[in-house]
Write a protein that holds these residues in place. Sequence first.
Motif, PDB file in Angstrom:
ATOM      1  N   THR A 129      18.697 112.162  88.055  1.00  0.00           N
ATOM      2  CA  THR A 129      19.992 112.728  88.457  1.00  0.00           C
ATOM      3  C   THR A 129      19.856 114.231  88.679  1.00  0.00           C
ATOM      4  N   LEU A 130      20.835 114.785  89.400  1.00  0.00           N
ATOM      5  CA  LEU A 130      20.894 116.245  89.549  1.00  0.00           C
ATOM      6  C   LEU A 130      21.443 116.848  88.257  1.00  0.00           C
ATOM      7  N   PRO A 131      21.015 118.063  87.920  1.00  0.00           N
ATOM      8  CA  PRO A 131      21.539 118.698  86.708  1.00  0.00           C
ATOM      9  C   PRO A 131      22.938 119.264  86.926  1.00  0.00           C
ATOM     10  N   HIS A 132      23.768 119.169  85.901  1.00  0.00           N
ATOM     11  CA  HIS A 132      25.067 119.843  85.926  1.00  0.00           C
ATOM     12  C   HIS A 132      25.540 120.075  84.488  1.00  0.00           C
ATOM     13  N   ARG A 133      26.683 120.719  84.368  1.00  0.00           N
ATOM     14  CA  ARG A 133      27.259 120.959  83.034  1.00  0.00           C
ATOM     15  C   ARG A 133      28.779 120.908  83.146  1.00  0.00           C
ATOM     16  N   HIS A 134      29.417 120.651  82.008  1.00  0.00           N
ATOM     17  CA  HIS A 134      30.877 120.561  81.980  1.00  0.00           C
ATOM     18  C   HIS A 134      31.376 120.930  80.592  1.00  0.00           C
ATOM     19  N   THR A 135      32.678 121.138  80.494  1.00  0.00           N
ATOM     20  CA  THR A 135      33.241 121.638  79.232  1.00  0.00           C
ATOM     21  C   THR A 135      33.624 120.509  78.275  1.00  0.00           C
ATOM     22  N   SER A 136      33.315 119.261  78.642  1.00  0.00           N
ATOM     23  CA  SER A 136      33.479 118.160  77.685  1.00  0.00           C
ATOM     24  C   SER A 136      32.144 117.906  77.006  1.00  0.00           C
ATOM     25  N   THR A 137      32.197 117.289  75.825  1.00  0.00           N
ATOM     26  CA  THR A 137      31.006 116.985  75.026  1.00  0.00           C
ATOM     27  C   THR A 137      30.771 115.485  75.050  1.00  0.00           C
ATOM     28  N   VAL A 138      29.519 115.077  75.183  1.00  0.00           N
ATOM     29  CA  VAL A 138      29.196 113.655  75.346  1.00  0.00           C
ATOM     30  C   VAL A 138      28.140 113.215  74.325  1.00  0.00           C
TER      31      VAL A 138
ATOM     32  N   ARG B 276      14.244 105.942  74.115  1.00  0.00           N
ATOM     33  CA  ARG B 276      13.988 104.500  74.253  1.00  0.00           C
ATOM     34  C   ARG B 276      15.214 103.751  73.757  1.00  0.00           C
ATOM     35  N   GLN B 277      15.234 102.449  74.001  1.00  0.00           N
ATOM     36  CA  GLN B 277      16.364 101.620  73.584  1.00  0.00           C
ATOM     37  C   GLN B 277      16.721 101.871  72.121  1.00  0.00           C
ATOM     38  N   GLY B 278      18.000 102.104  71.857  1.00  0.00           N
ATOM     39  CA  GLY B 278      18.481 102.295  70.491  1.00  0.00           C
ATOM     40  C   GLY B 278      18.636 103.759  70.090  1.00  0.00           C
ATOM     41  N   ASP B 279      17.999 104.670  70.836  1.00  0.00           N
ATOM     42  CA  ASP B 279      18.134 106.089  70.506  1.00  0.00           C
ATOM     43  C   ASP B 279      19.523 106.593  70.932  1.00  0.00           C
ATOM     44  N   SER B 280      19.945 107.706  70.317  1.00  0.00           N
ATOM     45  CA  SER B 280      21.222 108.342  70.680  1.00  0.00           C
ATOM     46  C   SER B 280      20.976 109.832  70.827  1.00  0.00           C
ATOM     47  N   PHE B 281      21.729 110.474  71.716  1.00  0.00           N
ATOM     48  CA  PHE B 281      21.588 111.931  71.828  1.00  0.00           C
ATOM     49  C   PHE B 281      22.898 112.579  72.259  1.00  0.00           C
ATOM     50  N   VAL B 282      22.979 113.885  71.953  1.00  0.00           N
ATOM     51  CA  VAL B 282      24.200 114.637  72.204  1.00  0.00           C
ATOM     52  C   VAL B 282      23.993 115.630  73.346  1.00  0.00           C
ATOM     53  N   VAL B 283      24.973 115.694  74.235  1.00  0.00           N
ATOM     54  CA  VAL B 283      25.038 116.755  75.238  1.00  0.00           C
ATOM     55  C   VAL B 283      26.243 117.632  74.889  1.00  0.00           C
ATOM     56  N   PRO B 284      25.985 118.790  74.245  1.00  0.00           N
ATOM     57  CA  PRO B 284      27.113 119.656  73.876  1.00  0.00           C
ATOM     58  C   PRO B 284      27.731 120.303  75.120  1.00  0.00           C
TER      59      PRO B 284
ATOM     60  N   LEU C 290      25.159 104.026  77.293  1.00  0.00           N
ATOM     61  CA  LEU C 290      26.572 103.942  76.902  1.00  0.00           C
ATOM     62  C   LEU C 290      26.962 105.346  76.456  1.00  0.00           C
ATOM     63  N   SER C 291      28.128 105.816  76.869  1.00  0.00           N
ATOM     64  CA  SER C 291      28.515 107.169  76.454  1.00  0.00           C
ATOM     65  C   SER C 291      29.964 107.244  76.022  1.00  0.00           C
ATOM     66  N   MET C 292      30.216 108.245  75.190  1.00  0.00           N
ATOM     67  CA  MET C 292      31.569 108.552  74.712  1.00  0.00           C
ATOM     68  C   MET C 292      31.751 110.047  74.898  1.00  0.00           C
ATOM     69  N   SER C 293      32.908 110.465  75.432  1.00  0.00           N
ATOM     70  CA  SER C 293      33.149 111.893  75.585  1.00  0.00           C
ATOM     71  C   SER C 293      34.569 112.254  75.182  1.00  0.00           C
ATOM     72  N   ASP C 294      34.768 113.545  74.933  1.00  0.00           N
ATOM     73  CA  ASP C 294      36.103 114.040  74.578  1.00  0.00           C
ATOM     74  C   ASP C 294      36.843 114.557  75.814  1.00  0.00           C
ATOM     75  N   ALA C 295      36.375 114.181  77.015  1.00  0.00           N
ATOM     76  CA  ALA C 295      36.949 114.690  78.261  1.00  0.00           C
ATOM     77  C   ALA C 295      38.475 114.541  78.366  1.00  0.00           C
ATOM     78  N   PRO C 296      39.071 113.411  77.912  1.00  0.00           N
ATOM     79  CA  PRO C 296      40.536 113.310  78.072  1.00  0.00           C
ATOM     80  C   PRO C 296      41.295 114.445  77.387  1.00  0.00           C
ATOM     81  N   VAL C 297      40.787 114.893  76.242  1.00  0.00           N
ATOM     82  CA  VAL C 297      41.449 115.982  75.516  1.00  0.00           C
ATOM     83  C   VAL C 297      41.264 117.301  76.267  1.00  0.00           C
ATOM     84  N   VAL C 298      40.032 117.563  76.669  1.00  0.00           N
ATOM     85  CA  VAL C 298      39.725 118.813  77.367  1.00  0.00           C
ATOM     86  C   VAL C 298      40.536 118.880  78.670  1.00  0.00           C
ATOM     87  N   LYS C 299      40.642 117.744  79.365  1.00  0.00           N
ATOM     88  CA  LYS C 299      41.400 117.705  80.621  1.00  0.00           C
ATOM     89  C   LYS C 299      42.901 117.872  80.377  1.00  0.00           C
ATOM     90  N   ALA C 300      43.408 117.220  79.325  1.00  0.00           N
ATOM     91  CA  ALA C 300      44.853 117.308  79.044  1.00  0.00           C
ATOM     92  C   ALA C 300      45.259 118.747  78.745  1.00  0.00           C
TER      93      ALA C 300
END
Length: 343
Positions: free
Chosen positions: A268-277, A298-306, A325-335
């Motif tokens: 993918t191309l690199p980018h950044r945003h103000t939500s955390t994933v 590898r399968q089963g690992d998890s990592f954070v993109v601040p 699979l990802s989870m982000s706080d974007a709805p709060v940051v957007k609201a």
Amino acid sequence: MKQERIPDSLDQLNRDMTGKSLEGHWSLGLEDLPPYPVTSVQPHLWRWEDVHESMIRAGEVVNLEQDAERRTIRLLNPGIPGGHGTTHTIHFSFQYVKHGEYARAHRHTAAAFRFVLHGRDAYTTVNGQKCVMEEGDLILTPQLTWHDHVNDSGAPIIWLDGLDIPLTQALHQLFFEPYHQEQQALKTTSDEVAGFYSHARPALEPPMQFFHYKWADTERSLERLRRNGAGRDPYDGYLLEFLNPVTGGPTMPTVQCAVQLLEPGHETLPHRHTSTVIYHVYRGSGTSIVGGQVFEWRQGDSFVVPLWNQHAHFNTSSDTDAILLSMSDAPVVKALDLYREAS
Ligand code: GTQ
Ligand code: FE2
């Protein structure tokens, strides 16, 4: 007698105001901040072997009836000393329920979801709705919904829990309530609810809320996206967001869940945003660059993109898809009108 006037000073003023619970603008240092958001949350990767080993040991020493409401292992961010979160807003933990066990019914203001990793046929009951698990299923327990988990499947089960506890805590809104019974009575099933949805009857009242996204549907949608070449996002590959079918909005008010498919060799191309994933590697292997750090996953690992950390993902396999699979706080940051993106 006339009192002598002692010349005032900034130090003296600050001291006197502190004693009165007052503070001057000059003490805040707002103008010293950089013109972009800064976080103490660190990019970090957790290996599945470490999580899994702790979980299996917990299976032996943690008794669900005596020791804990839930048998979960939480990911802690090294950038939040003394904190309980994987990030400042959201966390991941892994839950292990053996055959014959149940996790008693309760509710809380924190929103949660589970994503099934290993095992099947255990179930979560959400507001009386029985959601029988299969691998890859996403099951929501939104703010203040009653939920309990029962494993009568004949084998252990492991799933991923995503919660917004740090955010709810920061807002001083975190509370918890036990249900008056260990398990809820079963009033309906998520299959029944899905049947209502497929006949286009979106105005469902509880207990007909939609909580259960089945992997079979997710996989079909991912395949459809892939067949339509235009469906590929330059920053995320084939990205599928789990939307609320009634509002068309985010998965839950505070969190957005998604899966993304990276084809073999895709970068993918690199980018950044103000939500955390937070990411979890559901299938495949690859490399992500996050804030200048290289994570080989590898399968089963998890990592954070601040937040505001530049990141890109690369499926290093030449023949196997990678699914994150990802989870982000974007709805709060957007609201709050604070969402920004840059590449
Ligand atoms: O399964 O209800 O990881 O209440 C943390 C808090 C799971 C749950 C967690 C919870 C649950
Ligand atoms: Fe819970």
